[in-house]
Scaffold this motif. Structure first.
Motif, PDB file in Angstrom:
ATOM      1  N   GLU A 125       0.831  -1.208   0.000  1.00  0.00           N
ATOM      2  CA  GLU A 125       0.000   0.000   0.000  1.00  0.00           C
ATOM      3  C   GLU A 125       0.869   1.262   0.000  1.00  0.00           C
ATOM      4  OE1 GLU A 125      -3.712   2.069   2.411  1.00  0.00           O
ATOM      5  OE2 GLU A 125      -2.690   0.353   3.323  1.00  0.00           O
ATOM      6  N   GLU A 126       1.948   1.261   0.771  1.00  0.00           N
ATOM      7  CA  GLU A 126       2.856   2.407   0.803  1.00  0.00           C
ATOM      8  C   GLU A 126       3.559   2.601  -0.535  1.00  0.00           C
ATOM      9  OE1 GLU A 126       4.124   2.548   5.514  1.00  0.00           O
ATOM     10  OE2 GLU A 126       5.104   1.076   4.207  1.00  0.00           O
ATOM     11  N   LEU A 127       3.975   1.506  -1.170  1.00  0.00           N
ATOM     12  CA  LEU A 127       4.592   1.603  -2.500  1.00  0.00           C
ATOM     13  C   LEU A 127       3.593   2.163  -3.517  1.00  0.00           C
ATOM     14  CD1 LEU A 127       6.580  -1.753  -2.636  1.00  0.00           C
ATOM     15  CD2 LEU A 127       7.564   0.553  -2.564  1.00  0.00           C
ATOM     16  N   ASP A 128       2.370   1.684  -3.454  1.00  0.00           N
ATOM     17  CA  ASP A 128       1.338   2.184  -4.373  1.00  0.00           C
ATOM     18  C   ASP A 128       1.083   3.673  -4.141  1.00  0.00           C
ATOM     19  OD1 ASP A 128       1.122  -0.378  -5.388  1.00  0.00           O
ATOM     20  OD2 ASP A 128      -0.795  -0.811  -4.412  1.00  0.00           O
ATOM     21  N   ASP A 129       1.010   4.084  -2.880  1.00  0.00           N
ATOM     22  CA  ASP A 129       0.785   5.499  -2.569  1.00  0.00           C
ATOM     23  C   ASP A 129       1.943   6.360  -3.066  1.00  0.00           C
ATOM     24  OD1 ASP A 129      -1.642   4.879  -1.381  1.00  0.00           O
ATOM     25  OD2 ASP A 129      -0.872   5.006   0.678  1.00  0.00           O
ATOM     26  N   LEU A 130       3.170   5.886  -2.906  1.00  0.00           N
ATOM     27  CA  LEU A 130       4.332   6.621  -3.395  1.00  0.00           C
ATOM     28  C   LEU A 130       4.275   6.753  -4.916  1.00  0.00           C
ATOM     29  CD1 LEU A 130       7.071   8.011  -3.088  1.00  0.00           C
ATOM     30  CD2 LEU A 130       8.126   5.725  -2.992  1.00  0.00           C
ATOM     31  N   PHE A 131       3.958   5.667  -5.599  1.00  0.00           N
ATOM     32  CA  PHE A 131       3.844   5.692  -7.058  1.00  0.00           C
ATOM     33  C   PHE A 131       2.773   6.704  -7.483  1.00  0.00           C
ATOM     34  CE2 PHE A 131       2.369   4.213 -11.195  1.00  0.00           C
ATOM     35  CZ  PHE A 131       3.557   3.936 -11.855  1.00  0.00           C
ATOM     36  N   LYS A 132       1.619   6.655  -6.843  1.00  0.00           N
ATOM     37  CA  LYS A 132       0.511   7.553  -7.186  1.00  0.00           C
ATOM     38  C   LYS A 132       0.860   9.018  -6.952  1.00  0.00           C
ATOM     39  CE  LYS A 132      -3.070   4.153  -6.098  1.00  0.00           C
ATOM     40  NZ  LYS A 132      -4.123   3.779  -5.128  1.00  0.00           N
ATOM     41  N   ALA A 133       1.692   9.290  -5.960  1.00  0.00           N
ATOM     42  CA  ALA A 133       2.044  10.666  -5.605  1.00  0.00           C
ATOM     43  C   ALA A 133       3.224  11.214  -6.410  1.00  0.00           C
ATOM     44  CB  ALA A 133       2.374  10.742  -4.110  1.00  0.00           C
ATOM     45  N   SER A 134       3.833  10.394  -7.253  1.00  0.00           N
ATOM     46  CA  SER A 134       5.061  10.786  -7.959  1.00  0.00           C
ATOM     47  C   SER A 134       4.776  11.180  -9.402  1.00  0.00           C
ATOM     48  CB  SER A 134       6.060   9.620  -7.926  1.00  0.00           C
ATOM     49  OG  SER A 134       6.388   9.312  -6.591  1.00  0.00           O
ATOM     50  N   PRO A 135       5.607  12.077  -9.949  1.00  0.00           N
ATOM     51  CA  PRO A 135       5.459  12.480 -11.349  1.00  0.00           C
ATOM     52  C   PRO A 135       6.042  11.411 -12.286  1.00  0.00           C
ATOM     53  CG  PRO A 135       7.374  13.553 -10.417  1.00  0.00           C
ATOM     54  CD  PRO A 135       6.716  12.779  -9.283  1.00  0.00           C
ATOM     55  N   ALA A 136       5.619  11.455 -13.531  1.00  0.00           N
ATOM     56  CA  ALA A 136       6.161  10.521 -14.526  1.00  0.00           C
ATOM     57  C   ALA A 136       7.665  10.715 -14.685  1.00  0.00           C
ATOM     58  CB  ALA A 136       5.466  10.698 -15.867  1.00  0.00           C
ATOM     59  N   GLY A 137       8.112  11.941 -14.673  1.00  0.00           N
ATOM     60  CA  GLY A 137       9.517  12.225 -14.949  1.00  0.00           C
ATOM     61  C   GLY A 137       9.791  12.084 -16.434  1.00  0.00           C
ATOM     62  N   ASP A 138      11.021  12.349 -16.808  1.00  0.00           N
ATOM     63  CA  ASP A 138      11.425  12.214 -18.206  1.00  0.00           C
ATOM     64  C   ASP A 138      11.617  10.741 -18.547  1.00  0.00           C
ATOM     65  OD1 ASP A 138      11.523  14.981 -18.578  1.00  0.00           O
ATOM     66  OD2 ASP A 138      13.614  15.089 -17.911  1.00  0.00           O
ATOM     67  N   ILE A 139      11.557  10.437 -19.829  1.00  0.00           N
ATOM     68  CA  ILE A 139      11.945   9.100 -20.273  1.00  0.00           C
ATOM     69  C   ILE A 139      13.438   8.981 -20.013  1.00  0.00           C
ATOM     70  CG2 ILE A 139      12.265   7.599 -22.275  1.00  0.00           C
ATOM     71  CD1 ILE A 139       9.621   8.746 -23.370  1.00  0.00           C
ATOM     72  N   ASP A 150      -3.533   4.294 -11.699  1.00  0.00           N
ATOM     73  CA  ASP A 150      -4.327   5.451 -11.286  1.00  0.00           C
ATOM     74  C   ASP A 150      -4.758   6.369 -12.427  1.00  0.00           C
ATOM     75  OD1 ASP A 150      -1.973   6.726 -11.979  1.00  0.00           O
ATOM     76  OD2 ASP A 150      -1.522   7.444  -9.963  1.00  0.00           O
ATOM     77  N   GLY A 151      -4.456   6.014 -13.663  1.00  0.00           N
ATOM     78  CA  GLY A 151      -4.892   6.812 -14.802  1.00  0.00           C
ATOM     79  C   GLY A 151      -4.060   8.054 -15.077  1.00  0.00           C
ATOM     80  N   LYS A 152      -3.057   8.339 -14.251  1.00  0.00           N
ATOM     81  CA  LYS A 152      -2.198   9.500 -14.460  1.00  0.00           C
ATOM     82  C   LYS A 152      -1.011   9.127 -15.349  1.00  0.00           C
ATOM     83  CE  LYS A 152      -3.147  11.232  -9.806  1.00  0.00           C
ATOM     84  NZ  LYS A 152      -2.497  11.454  -8.503  1.00  0.00           N
ATOM     85  N   GLU A 153      -0.296  10.148 -15.827  1.00  0.00           N
ATOM     86  CA  GLU A 153       0.834   9.922 -16.723  1.00  0.00           C
ATOM     87  C   GLU A 153       1.965   9.160 -16.030  1.00  0.00           C
ATOM     88  OE1 GLU A 153       2.844  12.623 -20.018  1.00  0.00           O
ATOM     89  OE2 GLU A 153       3.509  13.207 -18.004  1.00  0.00           O
ATOM     90  N   CYS A 154       2.557   8.252 -16.780  1.00  0.00           N
ATOM     91  CA  CYS A 154       3.733   7.511 -16.330  1.00  0.00           C
ATOM     92  C   CYS A 154       4.591   7.217 -17.560  1.00  0.00           C
ATOM     93  CB  CYS A 154       3.326   6.203 -15.635  1.00  0.00           C
ATOM     94  SG  CYS A 154       2.587   4.979 -16.744  1.00  0.00           S
ATOM     95  N   VAL A 155       5.739   6.631 -17.338  1.00  0.00           N
ATOM     96  CA  VAL A 155       6.562   6.136 -18.442  1.00  0.00           C
ATOM     97  C   VAL A 155       6.229   4.655 -18.588  1.00  0.00           C
ATOM     98  CG1 VAL A 155       8.901   5.755 -19.306  1.00  0.00           C
ATOM     99  CG2 VAL A 155       8.382   7.833 -17.993  1.00  0.00           C
ATOM    100  N   VAL A 156       5.786   4.275 -19.783  1.00  0.00           N
ATOM    101  CA  VAL A 156       5.373   2.909 -20.066  1.00  0.00           C
ATOM    102  C   VAL A 156       6.517   2.158 -20.739  1.00  0.00           C
ATOM    103  CG1 VAL A 156       3.753   1.468 -21.375  1.00  0.00           C
ATOM    104  CG2 VAL A 156       2.956   3.600 -20.328  1.00  0.00           C
TER     105      VAL A 156
END
Length: 143
Positions: free
Chosen positions: A14-28, A94-100
């Motif tokens: 849950e903490e890892l998921d929350d950290l991921f959700k709270a973080s920006p995609a960042g650059d590729i 979470d539907g937000k931007e990430c690097v895929v």
């Protein structure tokens, strides 16, 4: 807050998921990254599993941002194989931007794998691994 691998392995899922959700995609990212698999997060087994995976299976990734590709470093000698396309997209978490990191068109072995990463610190990414739509494990990348 700056994070390190030990802190991530000590976190709960849950903490890892929350950290991921709270973080920006960042650059590729571009270049070589040391990878650590995060399996059974928050347990005494996490570090031991990560060490075994690192020695015998997966050591990290090598990104070519210009080409939008990466190769995984695998096996005990870091052979570069298993190619993925890299692009910005919507996270399945979470539907937000990430690097895929998309293996569907580039690898028969990993055809059903999709990774998502987000920047959690300078040159430090947290990732999620999916098999189809099912979440498997987390990982981190240190550049």
């Amino acid at each position: 807050m700056a994070y390190d691998v030990q802190q991530l392995m000590a976190m709960t899922q849950e903490e890892l998921d929350d950290l991921f959700k709270a973080s920006p995609a960042g650059d590729i990212p571009d270049g070589e990254a040391k990878g650590t698999a995060i399996v059974a997060p928050g347990t005494v087994y996490s570090e031991h599993i990560a060490q075994i995976i690192n020695v015998f299976g997966w050591q990290g990734k090598v990104f070519d941002a210009e080409k939008g590709l990466l190769k995984n470093k695998v096996l005990f000698f870091g052979f570069q194989a298993i190619v993925a396309r890299v692009y910005k997209g919507e996270s399945w978490l979470d539907g937000k931007e990430c690097v895929v990191l998309d293996y569907s068109d580039t690898s028969m072995l990993a055809k059903y794998i999709r990774d998502e990463i987000r920047l959690i610190g300078p040159k430090f990414y947290l990732g999620k691994v999916y098999w189809g739509k099912d979440r498997l494990i987390d990982f981190c990348l240190e550049f």
